[in-house]
Design a protein around this motif. Structure first.
Motif, PDB file in Angstrom:
ATOM      1  N   MET A 179       0.843  -1.206   0.000  1.00 54.71           N
ATOM      2  CA  MET A 179       0.000   0.000   0.000  1.00 54.71           C
ATOM      3  C   MET A 179       0.877   1.254   0.000  1.00 54.71           C
ATOM      4  N   ASP A 180       0.590   2.171  -0.933  1.00 56.86           N
ATOM      5  CA  ASP A 180       1.319   3.437  -1.013  1.00 56.86           C
ATOM      6  C   ASP A 180       0.504   4.492  -0.266  1.00 56.86           C
ATOM      7  N   THR A 181       0.754   4.595   1.028  1.00 55.90           N
ATOM      8  CA  THR A 181      -0.103   5.412   1.895  1.00 55.90           C
ATOM      9  C   THR A 181      -0.227   6.855   1.416  1.00 55.90           C
ATOM     10  N   GLU A 182       0.895   7.501   1.166  1.00 58.30           N
ATOM     11  CA  GLU A 182       0.852   8.930   0.819  1.00 58.30           C
ATOM     12  C   GLU A 182       0.160   9.174  -0.516  1.00 58.30           C
ATOM     13  N   ASN A 183       0.473   8.348  -1.522  1.00 62.68           N
ATOM     14  CA  ASN A 183      -0.167   8.530  -2.826  1.00 62.68           C
ATOM     15  C   ASN A 183      -1.654   8.215  -2.772  1.00 62.68           C
ATOM     16  N   ASP A 184      -2.011   7.156  -2.057  1.00 68.34           N
ATOM     17  CA  ASP A 184      -3.431   6.807  -1.912  1.00 68.34           C
ATOM     18  C   ASP A 184      -4.195   7.926  -1.210  1.00 68.34           C
ATOM     19  N   LEU A 185      -3.589   8.466  -0.168  1.00 72.70           N
ATOM     20  CA  LEU A 185      -4.227   9.545   0.582  1.00 72.70           C
ATOM     21  C   LEU A 185      -4.351  10.808  -0.265  1.00 72.70           C
ATOM     22  N   ALA A 186      -3.293  11.147  -1.014  1.00 73.74           N
ATOM     23  CA  ALA A 186      -3.328  12.335  -1.877  1.00 73.74           C
ATOM     24  C   ALA A 186      -4.413  12.205  -2.938  1.00 73.74           C
ATOM     25  N   ALA A 187      -4.557  11.007  -3.531  1.00 71.85           N
ATOM     26  CA  ALA A 187      -5.597  10.781  -4.548  1.00 71.85           C
ATOM     27  C   ALA A 187      -6.981  10.928  -3.933  1.00 71.85           C
ATOM     28  N   LEU A 188      -7.166  10.405  -2.721  1.00 70.40           N
ATOM     29  CA  LEU A 188      -8.452  10.515  -2.037  1.00 70.40           C
ATOM     30  C   LEU A 188      -8.788  11.975  -1.753  1.00 70.40           C
ATOM     31  N   LEU A 189      -7.812  12.735  -1.282  1.00 72.36           N
ATOM     32  CA  LEU A 189      -8.037  14.152  -0.988  1.00 72.36           C
ATOM     33  C   LEU A 189      -8.402  14.926  -2.260  1.00 72.36           C
ATOM     34  N   ARG A 190      -7.775  14.588  -3.391  1.00 70.71           N
ATOM     35  CA  ARG A 190      -8.134  15.258  -4.654  1.00 70.71           C
ATOM     36  C   ARG A 190      -9.573  14.951  -5.033  1.00 70.71           C
ATOM     37  N   ARG A 191      -9.978  13.708  -4.893  1.00 69.39           N
ATOM     38  CA  ARG A 191     -11.351  13.318  -5.267  1.00 69.39           C
ATOM     39  C   ARG A 191     -12.386  13.967  -4.363  1.00 69.39           C
ATOM     40  N   GLN A 192     -12.014  14.228  -3.109  1.00 71.04           N
ATOM     41  CA  GLN A 192     -12.980  14.688  -2.112  1.00 71.04           C
ATOM     42  C   GLN A 192     -12.778  16.145  -1.723  1.00 71.04           C
ATOM     43  N   ASP A 193     -12.202  16.941  -2.611  1.00 74.01           N
ATOM     44  CA  ASP A 193     -12.046  18.377  -2.367  1.00 74.01           C
ATOM     45  C   ASP A 193     -11.273  18.675  -1.095  1.00 74.01           C
ATOM     46  N   GLY A 194     -10.345  17.790  -0.753  1.00 72.36           N
ATOM     47  CA  GLY A 194      -9.496  18.025   0.413  1.00 72.36           C
ATOM     48  C   GLY A 194     -10.074  17.524   1.715  1.00 72.36           C
ATOM     49  N   VAL A 195     -11.226  16.846   1.674  1.00 74.32           N
ATOM     50  CA  VAL A 195     -11.886  16.371   2.892  1.00 74.32           C
ATOM     51  C   VAL A 195     -11.629  14.877   3.068  1.00 74.32           C
ATOM     52  N   VAL A 196     -11.380  14.460   4.292  1.00 77.27           N
ATOM     53  CA  VAL A 196     -11.155  13.043   4.577  1.00 77.27           C
ATOM     54  C   VAL A 196     -11.669  12.732   5.978  1.00 77.27           C
ATOM     55  N   SER A 197     -12.204  11.550   6.137  1.00 77.85           N
ATOM     56  CA  SER A 197     -12.634  11.127   7.470  1.00 77.85           C
ATOM     57  C   SER A 197     -11.510  10.354   8.151  1.00 77.85           C
ATOM     58  N   ARG A 198     -11.620  10.241   9.444  1.00 72.69           N
ATOM     59  CA  ARG A 198     -10.605   9.497  10.201  1.00 72.69           C
ATOM     60  C   ARG A 198     -10.556   8.040   9.734  1.00 72.69           C
ATOM     61  N   ALA A 199     -11.733   7.458   9.501  1.00 72.87           N
ATOM     62  CA  ALA A 199     -11.781   6.066   9.062  1.00 72.87           C
ATOM     63  C   ALA A 199     -11.114   5.908   7.700  1.00 72.87           C
ATOM     64  N   GLN A 200     -11.321   6.856   6.801  1.00 71.40           N
ATOM     65  CA  GLN A 200     -10.695   6.785   5.481  1.00 71.40           C
ATOM     66  C   GLN A 200      -9.180   6.920   5.585  1.00 71.40           C
ATOM     67  N   ALA A 201      -8.717   7.831   6.429  1.00 75.84           N
ATOM     68  CA  ALA A 201      -7.271   8.022   6.600  1.00 75.84           C
ATOM     69  C   ALA A 201      -6.622   6.761   7.149  1.00 75.84           C
ATOM     70  N   LEU A 202      -7.273   6.123   8.117  1.00 71.88           N
ATOM     71  CA  LEU A 202      -6.742   4.881   8.672  1.00 71.88           C
ATOM     72  C   LEU A 202      -6.735   3.776   7.624  1.00 71.88           C
ATOM     73  N   ALA A 203      -7.794   3.753   6.775  1.00 67.11           N
ATOM     74  CA  ALA A 203      -7.866   2.736   5.723  1.00 67.11           C
ATOM     75  C   ALA A 203      -6.767   2.920   4.694  1.00 67.11           C
ATOM     76  N   CYS A 204      -6.297   4.160   4.515  1.00 63.54           N
ATOM     77  CA  CYS A 204      -5.198   4.433   3.583  1.00 63.54           C
ATOM     78  C   CYS A 204      -3.834   4.052   4.168  1.00 63.54           C
ATOM     79  N   GLY A 205      -3.809   3.703   5.461  1.00 67.72           N
ATOM     80  CA  GLY A 205      -2.552   3.284   6.082  1.00 67.72           C
ATOM     81  C   GLY A 205      -1.972   4.264   7.069  1.00 67.72           C
ATOM     82  N   LEU A 206      -2.641   5.398   7.277  1.00 62.50           N
ATOM     83  CA  LEU A 206      -2.155   6.371   8.252  1.00 62.50           C
ATOM     84  C   LEU A 206      -2.412   5.830   9.665  1.00 62.50           C
ATOM     85  N   THR A 207      -1.514   6.117  10.575  1.00 59.14           N
ATOM     86  CA  THR A 207      -1.722   5.733  11.965  1.00 59.14           C
ATOM     87  C   THR A 207      -2.457   6.844  12.703  1.00 59.14           C
ATOM     88  N   ARG A 208      -2.981   6.547  13.857  1.00 57.07           N
ATOM     89  CA  ARG A 208      -3.648   7.574  14.665  1.00 57.07           C
ATOM     90  C   ARG A 208      -2.662   8.671  15.050  1.00 57.07           C
TER      91      ARG A 208
END
Length: 297
Positions: free
Chosen positions: A1-30
Motif C-alpha cells: 500500500m502506497d499510503t501517501e499517494n493513496d491519501l493524496a488521490a483521495l483528498l483530490r477526489r474529495q475536495d481536500g476532505v477526509v474522514s478518520r476512518a478513510q485516513a486509517l484505511a489508507c494506512g495512516l496511523t492515529r
C-alpha cells in the motif's frame, strides 16, 4: 500500500476532505493523523472529519464534510441536492440530509437532519449519497417556495435533465410532507397552466392600475405572415404584450414561429413587449412600469 499517494488521490477526489476512518484505511496511523492536526496540515471540520490545508473551505467542502460526518446511511436532499446536481447556482445556507428513521443524530447550525426512509431513492454522485434529480427538484421546490421553486423546476425541465412525469412520480412519493401543496401547484403550472394564469394576472394588473384601451386575444392581419392572435393588444397605439408561461414549453419550432411573428409585428409598426409568468409573479410593478412606458413612447 502506497499510503501517501493513496491519501493524496483521495483528498483530490474529495475536495481536500477526509474522514478518520478513510485516513486509517489508507494506512495512516492515529499518531500520524494527530501529527497533521497539530502542525496545521489538517483542520478538524466535524468530529473525525478533516480538511487539508491545501484546499479552501468552500460549498463543496461543506457538503462532503457533513456527508462523511453523518456516514454512508445519510443522503443529501432538498436544495442542497439540487445544487449538487448543478440545478441551482447557489447552495443553501442550511444543508438537509435524510437519515434512516432509527438513526439518532442531532441537527447542527448549518446541517438539518431529517429521519426519512427513502426506500432506495438515492444514488452516489461525485462520492456523495444524494437523491435522484427529479426527487431533488421536487424536494427543493417545496423548500424554496412558489417563486424559487418555479424557477428551479422550469430550469430543470428546460435542460431536459428531468421530465414532467418524473417530477410527478417524485411528488407522489413525498405526498403529505411539508410543501406538498406548493409542489402540486407548480406541477399544474408546468403542465401548461402557467400561461393562462399569467394572462389572468396581467389582465388583473391592468384593471387594478386603471389602464384601459387594451384587448385580449386581438386578431390582426400582418403582411407576409397572415392572421396573428395577440395576447394583449393596445390597437390605438400599436403596442402588444406577448405573454409566455414557462421557458421549457418553448421548443425550437415554437421559438422560430415566435420570432417570425414578432418580426412581422415590428415591420407592421407594433411595439412588442414580452413578459412571462415568472416576471408577473415576481415583480408585477416592473411589468406595469414597462407597459406604461410603452404607451407613452
Amino acid at each position: 500500500m502506497d499510503t501517501e499517494n493513496d491519501l493524496a488521490a483521495l483528498l483530490r477526489r474529495q475536495d481536500g476532505v477526509v474522514s478518520r476512518a478513510q485516513a486509517l484505511a489508507c494506512g495512516l496511523t492515529r499518531a500520524a493523523i494527530d501529527h497533521r492536526l497539530a502542525r496545521g496540515l489538517w483542520t478538524l471540520l466535524w468530529p473525525c472529519v478533516y480538511l487539508s490545508a491545501a484546499h479552501a473551505l468552500g460549498p463543496r467542502v461543506r457538503v462532503r464534510a457533513a456527508s462523511l460526518w453523518l456516514g454512508p446511511g445519510a443522503t443529501l436532499i432538498g436544495a442542497g441536492a439540487a445544487w449538487w446536481w448543478r440545478l441551482l447556482e447557489e447552495p443553501p445556507e442550511v444543508l438537509r440530509f435524510a437519515v434512516p428513521p432509527e438513526r439518532r443524530v442531532r441537527s447542527r447550525i448549518d446541517v438539518k437532519v431529517v429521519r426519512r426512509a427513502l426506500e432506495g431513492a438515492r444514488t452516489i454522485l461525485h462520492g456523495v449519497p444524494v437523491v435522484p434529480k427529479a426527487y431533488a427538484v421536487v424536494d427543493a421546490a417545496a423548500e424554496l417556495g412558489l417563486h424559487g421553486g418555479a424557477a428551479l423546476m422550469d430550469r430543470a425541465l428546460l435542460s431536459g435533465r428531468v421530465t414532467l412525469e418524473s417530477l410527478r412520480r417524485a411528488h407522489r412519493s413525498r405526498l403529505g410532507r411539508p410543501g406538498s401543496a406548493i409542489v402540486a401547484r407548480l406541477l399544474a403550472l408546468a403542465a401548461g397552466g402557467a400561461r393562462s394564469e399569467a394572462e389572468r394576472r396581467a389582465h388583473d394588473l391592468l384593471r387594478a392600475a386603471g389602464i384601459t384601451g387594451w384587448l385580449a386575444d386581438h386578431h390582426v392581419v400582418l403582411p407576409g405572415y397572415g392572421t396573428a392572435v395577440l395576447d394583449l393588444a393596445f390597437p390605438a397605439v400599436r403596442v402588444v404584450v406577448e405573454i409566455d408561461g414557462w421557458a421549457y414549453h418553448r421548443d425550437l419550432p415554437a421559438f422560430r414561429r415566435d420570432h417570425a411573428r414578432q418580426n412581422a409585428l415590428v415591420l407592421a409598426g407594433w411595439t412588442v413587449l414580452r413578459i412571462d409568468w415568472h416576471q408577473i409573479e415576481g415583480d408585477p410593478d416592473a411589468i406595469l412600469a414597462l407597459v406604461e412606458a410603452a404607451l407613452v413612447a
